[in-house]
Design an enzyme around this catalytic site. Structure first.
Site, short mmCIF file in Angstrom:
data_model
loop_
_atom_site.label_atom_id
_atom_site.label_comp_id
_atom_site.label_asym_id
_atom_site.label_seq_id
_atom_site.Cartn_x
_atom_site.Cartn_y
_atom_site.Cartn_z
N ASP A 1 33.90 46.03 11.91
CA ASP A 1 34.18 44.74 12.52
C ASP A 1 33.86 44.81 14.01
O ASP A 1 33.23 45.77 14.47
CB ASP A 1 35.64 44.36 12.28
CG ASP A 1 36.62 45.37 12.85
OD1 ASP A 1 36.20 46.49 13.20
OD2 ASP A 1 37.82 45.06 12.95
N SER B 1 39.15 41.65 17.46
CA SER B 1 38.82 42.42 16.27
C SER B 1 37.76 41.71 15.43
O SER B 1 36.64 41.56 15.86
CB SER B 1 40.10 42.70 15.46
OG SER B 1 39.86 43.61 14.43
N ASP C 1 37.72 49.14 14.61
CA ASP C 1 38.90 49.78 14.05
C ASP C 1 38.93 49.65 12.53
O ASP C 1 39.68 50.35 11.85
CB ASP C 1 40.20 49.24 14.67
CG ASP C 1 40.48 47.78 14.36
OD1 ASP C 1 39.59 47.09 13.84
OD2 ASP C 1 41.61 47.33 14.65
N ASP D 1 35.47 45.39 16.81
CA ASP D 1 35.96 46.42 17.72
C ASP D 1 36.00 47.80 17.09
O ASP D 1 36.49 48.75 17.70
CB ASP D 1 37.34 46.04 18.25
CG ASP D 1 38.42 46.03 17.18
OD1 ASP D 1 38.09 45.78 16.00
OD2 ASP D 1 39.60 46.24 17.51
#
Length: 463
Positions: free
Chosen positions: A241, A89, A245, A243
């Site tokens: 960020d 992440s 999410d 990834d």
């Protein structure tokens, strides 16, 4: 053994290693199961994905490789089967992680506990030689982007009866997107453009070194992006960020809009749009009372669940509700679940939804105008790990005694709410020797000072 934190397994690759990925894959896989496996752009992702696939297949599961995708795209692809995302992440580039999904929803604590136990047992969980699974490539990114576009058009197209915006609800918006060299680069600009926006993206090349800025989007790491927005006549800015999410929203001046204000705006809209008699928003204890205010004004109610467990909160409220209840939205700061779209945290969908709300309102100032934004503070009070249990037990009594006028909730730390919508939350850090104090109030400094004195007293007594 406890492998899982609040967001799957995450840490330096010396710990989140190929051998761990192999073991987790063997623990998670079973004959007859199908897993989609994806990864973000980190340099270590390819090796970890290969090890994870080997573990799953040797346990009897079939694997569908989706390659480099945003985490929400992997979650989307896991509907009707299981999924594994290799991502850390917003952590630094030397880290990586493992996140597991079942039918579009993150594994709950019980399922994670089962994986923990299997890995700790040192039993590799190999299937019989003739039951090992196989692997195929699967393309999911186009279908995911199509689904986000369709969702936003259905919910926000044709604003004010204008058919021209049915397919292009973002028409007229100029949006800056900072992809942070992460996976948002392959989804968010493309989705926003298809919805009618003019998009200028920066740090839009996927690079596991994150050369443009740190992967975690904060006011400090977004300083260059903020200056870029302020100079470019944009209507808003959006940042992800590694990834995708997580979403941070910035105004046309480049200032970061408080994450709880964004949450309050989106939550209130979903509550207002619901036909249910009991629209429910699930959030976390550290989220502002401004959310409760706006959701109540829209005819809904707010329920809270521990940090990192939105999916468990959704399941809990659905089980506790009746036919009049609808879980319309779930979110913690920066991370949103659009329940009508899917059961996963989705920064790409959030980017499109927030942009659509800005387009409807006319600008970010009009959108946030109904939200009362009180001063907010977050303070860390030193507390040895060994003393945290005793300190929190004492604070369940000491804080209500110090603030007898407040309503008290001790489900996830100690949260006090006041009639003027001020609030404070005290909870132990899960990773550092601190007790965290969150507070929001027109007189926040006084509230923090008084609460901090109570906390420090409890720490002194326990140590």
């Amino acid at each position: 053994m406890t492998l899982f934190g609040t967001a799957g397994i995450r840490g330096p690759v010396e710990e989140v290693s190929p051998s761990l990925a192999l073991a987790v894959g063997q623990a998670a896989g079973d004959p007859g199961e199908t897993f989609v496996v994806g990864r973000d752009g980190r340099e270590t992702g390819s090796a970890l994905a290969a090890a994870m696939e080997a573990g799953l297949e040797s346990a009897g599961a079939d694997v569908r490789r989706v390659g480099q995708v945003p985490t929400p795209a992997l979650a989307f692809a896991s509907q009707g089967r299981r999924g594994v995302m290799l991502t850390a992440s917003h952590n630094p580039p030397e880290d990586n992680g493992i996140k597991l999904f079942d039918d579009g929803v993150e594994y709950d604590s019980d399922a994670e506990g089962t994986i923990d136990d299997r890995v700790a047992s040192d039993d590799p969980g190999l299937a019989r030689w003739d039951e090992w699974g196989d692997a195929e490539r699967l393309s999911v990114l186009d279908r995911y982007r199509d689904a986000v576009v369709e969702y936003v058009r259905d919910r926000f197209g044709g604003r004010d009866g204008d058919d021209a915006t049915a397919d292009a609800p973002l028409a007229g918006l100029r949006i800056g997107v900072d992809c942070g060299n992460g996976m948002g680069a392959v989804a968010t600009p493309q989705v926003l453009e298809r919805l009618g926006a003019t998009v200028v993206a920066i740090n839009a090349t996927v690079d596991g070194h994150f050369p443009g800025r740190e992967s975690k989007p904060t006011p400090e790491t977004l300083s260059d992006f903020s200056a870029f927005l302020a100079d470019g006549a944009f209507d808003l800015g959006l940042a992800h960020d590694g990834d995708a999410d997580r979403l941070v929203v910035l105004g046309p001046d480049g200032d970061v809009i408080h994450e709880d204000t964004v949450l309050a705006v989106v939550a209130a809209r979903y509550a207002a749009d619901s036909d249910a008699d009991d629209p429910v928003v699930v959030t976390t204890p550290n989220a502002s009372a401004r959310i409760d205010e706006r959701v109540r004004a829209a005819g809904g109610r707010v329920e809270r669940v521990r940090l990192g467990s939105l999916h468990e909160g959704i399941a809990r409220e659905r089980a506790a509700g009746d036919e009049a209840t609808e879980i319309v939205f779930a979110a913690e700061p920066w991370k949103h679940i659009h329940t009508a779209f899917g059961g996963w945290i989705d920064g790409v969908a959030s980017a499109a939804v927030v942009a659509a709300l800005v387009a409807e309102a006319g600008d970010t100032a009009a959108l946030r105008e109904p939200v009362t934004e009180r001063p907010y503070r977050k303070v860390s009070v030193e507390c040895p790990d060994r003393a945290k249990t005793d300190v929190m037990a004492a604070l369940e009594t000491d804080l209500p005694s110090a603030f007898p006028e407040a309503a008290v909730d001790t489900d996830y730390g100690v949260r006090l709410e006041f009639e003027d919508a001020s609030w404070l939350l005290v909870r132990p850090s899960g990773t550092e020797p601190y007790v965290r104090l969150y507070a929001e109030s027109d007189s926040v400094d006084d509230l923090v000072a008084e609460a901090r004195a109570v906390i420090e007293g409890a720490v002194a007594d326990a140590t």
